[in-house]
Design an enzyme around this catalytic site. Structure first.
Site, PDB file in Angstrom:
ATOM      1  N   ARG A 148       0.854  -1.181   0.000  1.00 23.28           N
ATOM      2  CA  ARG A 148       0.000   0.000   0.000  1.00 23.28           C
ATOM      3  C   ARG A 148       0.888   1.228   0.000  1.00 23.28           C
ATOM      4  NH1 ARG A 148      -4.562  -1.059  -2.322  1.00 23.28           N
ATOM      5  NH2 ARG A 148      -5.967  -2.393  -1.149  1.00 23.28           N
ATOM      6  N   GLU A 152     -13.496  -9.210  -8.484  1.00 16.83           N
ATOM      7  CA  GLU A 152     -12.330  -8.941  -7.632  1.00 16.83           C
ATOM      8  C   GLU A 152     -11.892 -10.190  -6.868  1.00 16.83           C
ATOM      9  OE1 GLU A 152     -10.254  -6.453  -7.360  1.00 16.83           O
ATOM     10  OE2 GLU A 152     -11.294  -4.951  -8.558  1.00 16.83           O
ATOM     11  N   GLU A 193      -2.061  -5.437 -14.323  1.00 21.70           N
ATOM     12  CA  GLU A 193      -0.631  -5.272 -14.594  1.00 21.70           C
ATOM     13  C   GLU A 193       0.139  -4.695 -13.409  1.00 21.70           C
ATOM     14  OE1 GLU A 193       1.827  -2.256 -17.368  1.00 21.70           O
ATOM     15  OE2 GLU A 193       0.458  -3.570 -18.480  1.00 21.70           O
ATOM     16  N   GLU A 209      -8.126 -11.648  -7.598  1.00 22.50           N
ATOM     17  CA  GLU A 209      -7.107 -11.566  -6.556  1.00 22.50           C
ATOM     18  C   GLU A 209      -6.782 -12.903  -5.891  1.00 22.50           C
ATOM     19  OE1 GLU A 209      -7.899  -8.352  -3.827  1.00 22.50           O
ATOM     20  OE2 GLU A 209      -7.833  -6.868  -5.444  1.00 22.50           O
ATOM     21  N   GLU A 233      -0.811  -4.980 -10.173  1.00 22.79           N
ATOM     22  CA  GLU A 233      -1.181  -5.668  -8.933  1.00 22.79           C
ATOM     23  C   GLU A 233      -0.208  -6.814  -8.665  1.00 22.79           C
ATOM     24  OE1 GLU A 233      -5.820  -5.680  -7.829  1.00 22.79           O
ATOM     25  OE2 GLU A 233      -5.372  -6.767  -9.657  1.00 22.79           O
ATOM     26  N   PRO A 271     -17.768  10.498   4.903  1.00 27.32           N
ATOM     27  CA  PRO A 271     -18.749  11.406   4.323  1.00 27.32           C
ATOM     28  C   PRO A 271     -18.359  12.879   4.352  1.00 27.32           C
ATOM     29  CG  PRO A 271     -19.692  10.233   6.211  1.00 27.32           C
ATOM     30  CD  PRO A 271     -18.288   9.744   6.036  1.00 27.32           C
TER      31      PRO A 271
END
Length: 188
Positions: free
Chosen positions: A71, A99, A146, A103, A148, A121
């Protein structure tokens, strides 16, 4: 659920006026919106517009399938539930199925929507949709984008519960998804 908003709360609402795009990226756009309160107070407020996201909680017996990935904001590896951005024109359920398979290489025999929330919010206009995936079927192959790089593994549910909020589990929305899962498992 009971509606806790009353007629008296109408004075809390703001009216949005002109919007000005400040930044446009591949992930989101930042806008400044001229807004006015019911009492006549004006101000420019920053809003980040992004496509909706999904998180999938894949349950296999007493385990969850988890993913590990880098991350950039955290500058660290993170353990998370599979998930990602909903493509334009794609339904949240279809994105959750996509997804999960991309993954982890697993398909969901059963997919249940647990809920939707706004990630923050005060700043964001999009929503996160959380799904529980059960009756998992392995295809034996990930289909990563590509950019990931993801490892997946099974982790006992109680260890995921213990891990939330630690260095290995820094993603706040994972905690939200886990709370929705726990709510679905108990009678309130």
């Amino acid at each position: 659920m009971k509606n806790y908003f009353t007629k008296d709360d109408e004075k809390l609402k703001w009216t949005q006026g002109q919007s000005k795009k400040l930044l446009d990226t591949c992930v989101f756009e930042v806008t400044s919106v001229d807004s006015c309160s019911a009492q006549g107070v004006r101000g420019d407020y920053i809003i980040m517009n992004a496509r909706d996201w999904v998180i999938v909680i894949p349950r296999h017996d007493d385990n969850f399938l988890m993913v590990k990935q880098w991350r950039h904001g955290e500058k660290a590896l993170s353990i998370e539930f599979p998930g990602g951005v909903i493509d334009r024109g794609e339904a949240p359920e279809a994105a959750a199925r996509r997804e999960l398979e991309e993954e982890t290489g697993f398909k969901a025999g059963k997919l249940t929507k647990l809920g939707s929330v706004n990630p923050n919010p005060a700043l964001f206009s999009n929503h996160l949709h959380v799904f529980l995936a059960e009756d998992l079927i392995s295809t034996g192959q990930q289909h990563l984008d590509e950019d990931e790089f993801i490892n997946y593994f099974e982790m006992p549910i109680n260890e995921v519960l213990q891990g939330m909020g630690t260095e290995q589990f820094p993603h706040a929305l994972m905690g939200t998804a886990l709370a929705m899962y726990l709510k679905s498992q108990i009678k309130l």
